[in-house]
Design a protein around this motif. Sequence first.
Motif, PDB file in Angstrom:
ATOM      1  N   PHE A  34      -9.229  65.649  47.175  1.00  0.00           N
ATOM      2  CA  PHE A  34      -9.579  64.253  47.526  1.00  0.00           C
ATOM      3  C   PHE A  34      -9.009  63.896  48.845  1.00  0.00           C
ATOM      4  CE2 PHE A  34      -7.528  59.971  47.858  1.00  0.00           C
ATOM      5  CZ  PHE A  34      -8.594  59.217  47.910  1.00  0.00           C
ATOM      6  N   VAL A  35      -9.793  63.063  49.755  1.00  0.00           N
ATOM      7  CA  VAL A  35      -9.139  62.611  50.920  1.00  0.00           C
ATOM      8  C   VAL A  35      -9.334  61.035  51.105  1.00  0.00           C
ATOM      9  CG1 VAL A  35      -9.670  62.858  53.604  1.00  0.00           C
ATOM     10  CG2 VAL A  35     -10.047  64.782  51.991  1.00  0.00           C
ATOM     11  N   ASN A  36      -8.368  60.545  51.587  1.00  0.00           N
ATOM     12  CA  ASN A  36      -8.275  58.990  51.822  1.00  0.00           C
ATOM     13  C   ASN A  36      -8.925  58.998  53.010  1.00  0.00           C
ATOM     14  OD1 ASN A  36      -7.824  56.371  52.654  1.00  0.00           O
ATOM     15  ND2 ASN A  36      -5.721  56.341  51.637  1.00  0.00           N
ATOM     16  N   ALA A  37     -10.276  58.658  53.331  1.00  0.00           N
ATOM     17  CA  ALA A  37     -10.977  58.776  54.590  1.00  0.00           C
ATOM     18  C   ALA A  37     -10.432  57.795  55.400  1.00  0.00           C
ATOM     19  CB  ALA A  37     -12.218  58.920  54.490  1.00  0.00           C
ATOM     20  N   SER A  38     -10.338  56.440  54.905  1.00  0.00           N
ATOM     21  CA  SER A  38      -9.978  55.431  55.880  1.00  0.00           C
ATOM     22  C   SER A  38      -8.499  55.517  56.091  1.00  0.00           C
ATOM     23  CB  SER A  38     -10.277  54.240  55.008  1.00  0.00           C
ATOM     24  OG  SER A  38      -9.290  53.953  53.807  1.00  0.00           O
ATOM     25  N   LEU A 146     -15.212  70.949  45.516  1.00  0.00           N
ATOM     26  CA  LEU A 146     -15.600  69.673  45.726  1.00  0.00           C
ATOM     27  C   LEU A 146     -14.426  68.791  46.465  1.00  0.00           C
ATOM     28  CD1 LEU A 146     -17.715  67.454  44.963  1.00  0.00           C
ATOM     29  CD2 LEU A 146     -16.451  66.916  42.861  1.00  0.00           C
ATOM     30  N   VAL A 147     -14.960  68.154  47.385  1.00  0.00           N
ATOM     31  CA  VAL A 147     -13.907  67.160  48.034  1.00  0.00           C
ATOM     32  C   VAL A 147     -14.633  65.839  47.916  1.00  0.00           C
ATOM     33  CG1 VAL A 147     -12.714  66.583  50.116  1.00  0.00           C
ATOM     34  CG2 VAL A 147     -13.124  69.014  49.370  1.00  0.00           C
ATOM     35  N   VAL A 148     -13.898  64.817  47.468  1.00  0.00           N
ATOM     36  CA  VAL A 148     -14.391  63.478  47.243  1.00  0.00           C
ATOM     37  C   VAL A 148     -13.559  62.533  48.371  1.00  0.00           C
ATOM     38  CG1 VAL A 148     -15.685  63.731  45.151  1.00  0.00           C
ATOM     39  CG2 VAL A 148     -13.188  62.935  45.280  1.00  0.00           C
ATOM     40  N   THR A 149     -13.918  61.361  48.753  1.00  0.00           N
ATOM     41  CA  THR A 149     -13.268  60.520  49.597  1.00  0.00           C
ATOM     42  C   THR A 149     -13.600  59.205  48.997  1.00  0.00           C
ATOM     43  OG1 THR A 149     -15.234  60.229  51.175  1.00  0.00           O
ATOM     44  CG2 THR A 149     -13.682  61.785  51.546  1.00  0.00           C
ATOM     45  N   ASP A 150     -14.092  58.077  49.731  1.00  0.00           N
ATOM     46  CA  ASP A 150     -13.983  56.841  49.122  1.00  0.00           C
ATOM     47  C   ASP A 150     -14.635  56.414  47.964  1.00  0.00           C
ATOM     48  OD1 ASP A 150     -12.695  55.981  51.690  1.00  0.00           O
ATOM     49  OD2 ASP A 150     -14.878  55.975  52.443  1.00  0.00           O
ATOM     50  N   GLY A 151     -14.395  55.570  47.255  1.00  0.00           N
ATOM     51  CA  GLY A 151     -14.834  55.155  45.974  1.00  0.00           C
ATOM     52  C   GLY A 151     -13.989  55.718  44.781  1.00  0.00           C
ATOM     53  N   VAL A 152     -12.799  56.601  45.004  1.00  0.00           N
ATOM     54  CA  VAL A 152     -12.361  57.097  43.941  1.00  0.00           C
ATOM     55  C   VAL A 152     -11.140  56.225  43.483  1.00  0.00           C
ATOM     56  CG1 VAL A 152     -10.568  58.919  43.433  1.00  0.00           C
ATOM     57  CG2 VAL A 152     -12.622  59.442  44.899  1.00  0.00           C
ATOM     58  N   ALA A 155      -6.675  59.488  42.253  1.00  0.00           N
ATOM     59  CA  ALA A 155      -6.488  60.942  42.621  1.00  0.00           C
ATOM     60  C   ALA A 155      -5.211  61.283  42.454  1.00  0.00           C
ATOM     61  CB  ALA A 155      -7.234  61.413  43.814  1.00  0.00           C
ATOM     62  N   SER A 156      -4.726  62.602  41.824  1.00  0.00           N
ATOM     63  CA  SER A 156      -3.352  62.844  41.726  1.00  0.00           C
ATOM     64  C   SER A 156      -2.895  63.654  42.954  1.00  0.00           C
ATOM     65  CB  SER A 156      -3.240  63.968  40.640  1.00  0.00           C
ATOM     66  OG  SER A 156      -3.802  65.182  40.895  1.00  0.00           O
ATOM     67  N   ASP A 157      -1.720  63.441  43.352  1.00  0.00           N
ATOM     68  CA  ASP A 157      -1.107  64.269  44.490  1.00  0.00           C
ATOM     69  C   ASP A 157      -1.445  65.690  44.580  1.00  0.00           C
ATOM     70  OD1 ASP A 157      -0.082  61.626  45.070  1.00  0.00           O
ATOM     71  OD2 ASP A 157       1.976  62.351  44.282  1.00  0.00           O
ATOM     72  N   ARG A 158      -1.681  66.320  43.194  1.00  0.00           N
ATOM     73  CA  ARG A 158      -1.956  67.673  43.201  1.00  0.00           C
ATOM     74  C   ARG A 158      -3.439  67.955  43.937  1.00  0.00           C
ATOM     75  NH1 ARG A 158      -4.794  70.394  38.932  1.00  0.00           N
ATOM     76  NH2 ARG A 158      -4.762  68.531  37.999  1.00  0.00           N
ATOM     77  N   ILE A 159      -4.677  67.001  44.223  1.00  0.00           N
ATOM     78  CA  ILE A 159      -5.779  67.447  44.767  1.00  0.00           C
ATOM     79  C   ILE A 159      -5.966  66.462  45.787  1.00  0.00           C
ATOM     80  CG2 ILE A 159      -6.809  67.801  42.585  1.00  0.00           C
ATOM     81  CD1 ILE A 159      -8.243  65.227  42.695  1.00  0.00           C
ATOM     82  N   ASN A 160      -4.701  65.734  46.288  1.00  0.00           N
ATOM     83  CA  ASN A 160      -4.784  65.060  47.672  1.00  0.00           C
ATOM     84  C   ASN A 160      -4.590  65.906  48.673  1.00  0.00           C
ATOM     85  OD1 ASN A 160      -4.711  62.970  49.578  1.00  0.00           O
ATOM     86  ND2 ASN A 160      -3.518  61.451  48.324  1.00  0.00           N
ATOM     87  N   ILE A 161      -5.711  65.867  49.533  1.00  0.00           N
ATOM     88  CA  ILE A 161      -5.516  66.767  50.799  1.00  0.00           C
ATOM     89  C   ILE A 161      -5.599  66.079  51.972  1.00  0.00           C
ATOM     90  CG2 ILE A 161      -6.317  68.885  49.609  1.00  0.00           C
ATOM     91  CD1 ILE A 161      -9.009  68.306  51.059  1.00  0.00           C
ATOM     92  N   THR A 162      -5.182  64.480  51.801  1.00  0.00           N
ATOM     93  CA  THR A 162      -5.218  63.747  53.125  1.00  0.00           C
ATOM     94  C   THR A 162      -4.328  64.208  54.123  1.00  0.00           C
ATOM     95  OG1 THR A 162      -5.790  62.040  51.577  1.00  0.00           O
ATOM     96  CG2 THR A 162      -5.011  61.336  53.932  1.00  0.00           C
ATOM     97  N   ALA A 163      -3.055  64.560  53.882  1.00  0.00           N
ATOM     98  CA  ALA A 163      -2.045  65.205  54.601  1.00  0.00           C
ATOM     99  C   ALA A 163      -2.639  66.565  55.440  1.00  0.00           C
ATOM    100  CB  ALA A 163      -0.620  65.384  53.899  1.00  0.00           C
ATOM    101  N   LEU A 164      -3.389  67.342  54.862  1.00  0.00           N
ATOM    102  CA  LEU A 164      -3.671  68.419  55.312  1.00  0.00           C
ATOM    103  C   LEU A 164      -4.887  68.275  56.313  1.00  0.00           C
ATOM    104  CD1 LEU A 164      -3.429  71.497  54.974  1.00  0.00           C
ATOM    105  CD2 LEU A 164      -5.330  71.513  53.062  1.00  0.00           C
TER     106      LEU A 164
END
Length: 182
Positions: A34-38, A146-152, A155-164
């Motif tokens: 998951f990526v927090n695109a905004s 699968l990587v998802v962004t907005d509309g989620v 998302a647990s921290d385990r799959i959050n790749i925003t920092a990456l």
Amino acid sequence: MRISKANMLVSLGLVFSLGMMSESLEAQELKLGFVNASGVLEKAPQAEKARTKLEQEFAPRDRKLVAEQKEVRQMEEKLSRDGAIMSDSERNKLERDIRGLKRDLKRSRDEFREDLNIRRNEELAKLQKLVVDTIRIIAKENGFDLVVTDGVLFASDRINITALVLEKLKQDSAAATEEKKP
């Protein structure tokens, strides 16, 4: 209703095939991200560079608009202060000049806003494309299915790749800055 042997064999084969497929899907673990695109769009160093670029590009026009607005204010103050002692023709000319400058100023402000919005949208589109491309690169390099962004909703921290993603954008920005140095 009678079921023929052929239909029964086809049905059994189908059930068996579906069972085998579900077992193979269970055996393969899906890697999700998951990526927090905004958030990435706000915090990426490329976003700050785009904002700075726009400010530098539009600062001269903004200063000119402020100066024109100040000129109109000074003329209005002169009219209110000296209007009673001016001749009718002088007062009428000053009023016409003020109306003309206000009209020109409004047109200039509208053009400025429109041009700024167009450029901002252009820079945002470039940044969005860069973020999407970066997410794709990270997904491929790290084997994400699968990587998802907005509309989620969650998302647990385990799959959050925003920092990456942000880290990769920072590295790319630093590399681009180094390349520009002589």
